[in-house]
Design a protein around this motif. Structure first.
Motif, short mmCIF file in Angstrom:
data_model
loop_
_atom_site.label_atom_id
_atom_site.label_comp_id
_atom_site.label_asym_id
_atom_site.label_seq_id
_atom_site.Cartn_x
_atom_site.Cartn_y
_atom_site.Cartn_z
N PHE A 116 0.84 -1.20 0.00
CA PHE A 116 0.00 0.00 0.00
C PHE A 116 0.87 1.25 0.00
O PHE A 116 0.66 2.17 -0.78
CB PHE A 116 -0.92 0.02 1.23
CG PHE A 116 -1.68 1.32 1.33
CD1 PHE A 116 -2.83 1.52 0.58
CD2 PHE A 116 -1.22 2.36 2.13
CE1 PHE A 116 -3.50 2.73 0.62
CE2 PHE A 116 -1.89 3.58 2.19
CZ PHE A 116 -3.04 3.76 1.43
N ALA A 117 1.86 1.27 0.89
CA ALA A 117 2.64 2.51 1.10
C ALA A 117 4.02 2.40 0.46
O ALA A 117 4.51 1.32 0.19
CB ALA A 117 2.79 2.75 2.61
N VAL A 197 -10.52 10.56 4.64
CA VAL A 197 -9.40 9.64 4.85
C VAL A 197 -9.97 8.25 5.11
O VAL A 197 -11.04 8.11 5.71
CB VAL A 197 -8.50 10.11 6.02
CG1 VAL A 197 -9.22 10.09 7.37
CG2 VAL A 197 -7.23 9.25 6.10
N HIS A 348 -3.29 4.31 -7.88
CA HIS A 348 -3.08 3.96 -6.47
C HIS A 348 -2.42 5.08 -5.69
O HIS A 348 -1.46 5.65 -6.18
CB HIS A 348 -2.22 2.70 -6.36
CG HIS A 348 -1.91 2.36 -4.94
ND1 HIS A 348 -2.82 1.76 -4.10
CD2 HIS A 348 -0.79 2.57 -4.18
CE1 HIS A 348 -2.28 1.60 -2.91
NE2 HIS A 348 -1.05 2.08 -2.92
N PRO A 349 -2.86 5.42 -4.47
CA PRO A 349 -4.06 4.92 -3.82
C PRO A 349 -5.25 5.78 -4.19
O PRO A 349 -5.21 7.01 -4.06
CB PRO A 349 -3.73 5.09 -2.33
CG PRO A 349 -2.80 6.28 -2.27
CD PRO A 349 -2.07 6.32 -3.58
N GLY A 354 -7.31 5.56 0.22
CA GLY A 354 -6.42 6.63 0.72
C GLY A 354 -7.25 7.77 1.27
O GLY A 354 -7.63 7.75 2.44
N THR A 358 -5.04 13.27 -1.73
CA THR A 358 -4.28 12.04 -1.51
C THR A 358 -3.05 12.23 -0.62
O THR A 358 -2.88 11.48 0.35
CB THR A 358 -3.87 11.42 -2.87
OG1 THR A 358 -5.04 11.27 -3.65
CG2 THR A 358 -3.22 10.06 -2.69
N THR A 362 -2.68 10.26 2.91
CA THR A 362 -1.70 9.18 3.14
C THR A 362 -0.76 9.55 4.29
O THR A 362 -0.37 8.68 5.07
CB THR A 362 -0.90 8.83 1.86
OG1 THR A 362 -0.45 10.03 1.26
CG2 THR A 362 -1.73 8.08 0.86
N ARG A 363 -0.46 10.84 4.44
CA ARG A 363 0.37 11.26 5.59
C ARG A 363 -0.39 11.01 6.90
O ARG A 363 0.16 10.53 7.87
CB ARG A 363 0.74 12.74 5.49
CG ARG A 363 2.07 12.98 4.76
CD ARG A 363 2.63 14.37 5.07
NE ARG A 363 1.70 15.46 4.76
CZ ARG A 363 1.55 15.99 3.54
NH1 ARG A 363 2.24 15.53 2.52
NH2 ARG A 363 0.70 16.98 3.34
N ILE A 365 -2.77 8.81 7.43
CA ILE A 365 -2.83 7.35 7.68
C ILE A 365 -1.55 6.91 8.38
O ILE A 365 -1.59 6.21 9.40
CB ILE A 365 -3.04 6.57 6.35
CG1 ILE A 365 -4.46 6.84 5.81
CG2 ILE A 365 -2.80 5.08 6.53
CD1 ILE A 365 -4.69 6.39 4.37
#
Ligand code: ISC
Length: 444
Positions: A116-117, A197, A348-349, A354, A358, A362-363, A365
Motif C-alpha cells: 500500500f505505502a 481519509v 493507487h491509492p 487513501g 491524496t 496518506t500522511r 494514515i
C-alpha cells in the motif's frame, strides 16, 4: 530489486534459484483444454491448486490459477511499480511464446501484489510454472520454464485441512483506541485539514499448524462469486473492487465507497439499499473516490465514461455504492505508463483506500492509523506480455505468515471517514468487512 529464476520442470515450487539478474529466456506454451461442460461436472479451477506456491485470481468460475515459480521479482519503495514494470518488460522481451489460444490471460502472465505505502513493505511479481485459465466455457493450460517443458497432467488436488486450533486476538490497535483514531480524523476533517481519509484496522488469527490457504480460498470462491478471489505470496481475500482492468485498449474500473451492512432479511435490505443510495454522507464519500479514479485515468484515455450516479452493489455481507468507470487507451500513448500495471500505479491509492487530497490523507494514515498495512489495500492481480491484465484492490483480505509450528493471519478492514462519520458506526462497518475472511477461515 531482487530477482530469481528457478530451473525448468513443472513440480510446484521446485527448482534451484538462478543468480539475481540471470537473463535466461522463458519458454512459454499455451494449449486449449477440453471446454467446460454445461452440467457443471468439471472441477472449479480452485480445486486444481496444489498446497505450495498456489496463485489465484478467480471470479464466478473464470480467471487464472497458477503454481510453481518460473521467475519472481521483489520491489520496494516509491519506485516499486516502475521497477516491477521494467523487470516485466525485460522478461517478456526475451521470452519465447507459443500461444495456441490467444485470449485475455493466455500466454505469458505474471501474478502480482503491491504494498500500500512507499515505506515499509515489499511488492512482488511472480511468473508461475503452470497456469490454468478459464473464460466462459473455454479453458487453457500454459507452461512456463527455461527450456521446452512437458504438459503436466491436471487433476483435482487433495482436500485442504481446516485451520487447526484457530483463535482470534486483537490487532495492532484495539477497538476503543481505533474509535479514538476515527474521532481524531473526523475532527481534522471538520477543522479543514482534508476532506476524506480511509482508516483501517487489523485482527490477528493464529493456528497451531501451518494454514493451508486453499481452505479459505475454496470458501471465498463459493461464498463471494461476484468478487475477485486472490492469493499471491500469502496475501489472500475476495475483493469487490477492481482498480483497473485493461483488455486491448478498453479500460474499466469499479469504484466502491459508501457502505451499509446487510441484515439477511430481503425486505429490510431493500430498504437499507435505498437509504444508502440517498445518504448524503455516503454519496460524498463515494464522489471523492470516483473523482480520484476519473482524474488519474483521464491523461491516459482518449475517451471516458463516468456515470453521474452510483448503483448499489449487493454482496452477502454488505452493500456498497458503486460506479463503473470506462475508458479507451489509444495505441499511440506511452506504453510504459499505460500497461495495466502502469495504470494501477497511476490510480493507487484511490480515495477508496487513501483519501482526499491524496498526499494529506496518506500522511495522516501513516501518522494516526497505528499499523503497517503491508500489501492490504494495494493493487493485486495479474498482467500479460502485452500489458493487458486486471488489478483489484486487495480488500476483504488477510496476510498469512509462518509463526512457530503454525501461522499468523492478519485480517484487515478499512472505512472511509468524512465529516459527520460516527466512530461506533465505522467500527461496526469494519467488523462487517472482516466477515468474509473470518468466515472463510471457519469462524462464524
Ligand atoms: C477500505 C475498504 O473498503 C473500501 C471499499 C468499499 C467501501 C469503503 C467504505 O465504504 O468505506 C471503502 O472505501 C475495506 O474493505 O477495507
Amino acid at each position: 530489486m531482487s530477482t530469481r529464476a528457478p530451473s525448468p520442470g513443472v513440480a510446484p515450487g521446485a527448482g534451484d534459484a538462478f543468480p539475481a539478474g540471470t537473463a535466461v529466456p522463458l519458454v512459454v506454451r499455451t494449449v486449449p483444454l477440453e471446454p467446460v461442460p454445461d452440467d457443471a461436472s468439471s472441477a472449479p479451477l480452485v480445486d486444481l491448486l496444489p498446497r505450495d506456491g498456489a496463485l489465484t485470481w478467480l471470479r464466478g468460475g473464470d480467471g487464472l490459477v497458477g503454481w510453481g515459480t518460473a521467475a519472481v521479482v521483489s520491489t520496494a519503495g516509491a519506485d516499486r511499480f516502475r521497477d516491477a514494470e521494467e523487470w516485466w518488460a525485460a522478461t517478456t522481451a526475451r521470452a519465447v511464446v507459443r500461444d495456441e489460444v490467444g485470449v485475455h490471460g493466455s500466454g505469458l502472465v505474471a501474478f502480482g501484489s503491491f504494498a500500500f505505502a512507499d515505506e515499509p513493505g515489499t511488492s512482488t511479481l511472480v511468473v508461475p510454472r503452470v497456469v490454468v485459465g478459464q473464460r466462459g466455457r473455454q479453458r487453457w493450460l500454459t507452461t512456463i520454464g527455461h527450456d521446452s517443458i512437458g504438459m503436466p497432467g491436471l487433476r483435482v488436488a487433495d482436500e485442504p485441512a481446516a485451520p487447526d486450533g484457530l483463535r482470534f486476538d486483537r490487532g495492532a490497535v484495539d477497538e476503543d483506541a481505533w474509535r479514538a483514531v476515527v474521532a481524531d480524523a473526523v475532527a481534522r476533517i471538520e477543522g479543514g485539514e482534508l476532506d476524506k481519509v480511509v482508516l483501517a484496522r487489523d485482527v490477528v488469527a493464529r493456528t497451531d499448524a501451518p494454514l493451508d490457504v486453499r481452505w479459505p480460498l475454496r470458501r471465498l470462491v463459493e461464498a463471494y462469486p461476484t468478487c475477485w478471489t486472490f492469493h499471491v505470496d500469502g496475501l489472500f481475500g475476495a475483493t469487490p473492487e477492481m482498480l483497473v482492468r485493461r483488455e486491448r485498449g478498453l479500460v474499466t474500473s469499479r469504484v466502491l465507497a459508501g457502505t451499509i451492512s446487510r441484515t439477511g432479511d430481503e425486505v429490510r435490505d431493500a430498504g437499507l439499499a435505498g437509504e444508502l443510495a440517498r445518504s448524503s454522507k455516503d454519496l460524498e464519500e463515494h464522489e471523492y473516490a470516483v473523482r480520484s479514479v476519473a482524474d488519474a485515468l483521464e491523461p491516459h484515455c482518449s475517451s471516458m465514461n463516468v456515470p453521474e450516479s452510483p448503483f448499489v452493489l449487493h454482496l452477502p455481507n454488505v452493500m456498497h455504492l458503486a460506479t463503473d468507470v470506462t475508458g479507451v487507451v489509444p495505441d499511440d500513448v506511452d506504453h510504459a505508463t499505460s500497461t495495466s500495471l502502469g495504470l494501477a500505479a497511476s490510480l493507487h491509492p484511490s480515495a477508496a483506500v487513501g483519501g482526499t487530497p491524496t498526499p494529506v490523507a496518506t500522511r495522516l494514515i501513516a501518522e494516526i492509523e497505528g499499523m503497517d498495512r503491508g500489501r492490504y489495500a494495494g493493487p493485486v492481480g495479474w498482467m500479460d506480455a502485452a500489458g493487458d491484465g486486471e488489478w483489484g484492490i486487495a480488500l476483504r483480505s488477510a496476510q498469512v505468515v509462518p509463526e512457530g509450528d503454525g501461522s499468523v493471519v492478519r485480517l484487515f478492514a478499512g472505512c472511509g471517514i468524512v465529516a459527520g462519520s460516527d466512530p461506533d458506526a465505522e467500527l461496526a462497518e469494519s467488523q462487517a468487512k472482516l466477515q468474509p475472511v473470518r468466515q472463510a477461515l471457519g469462524h462464524r
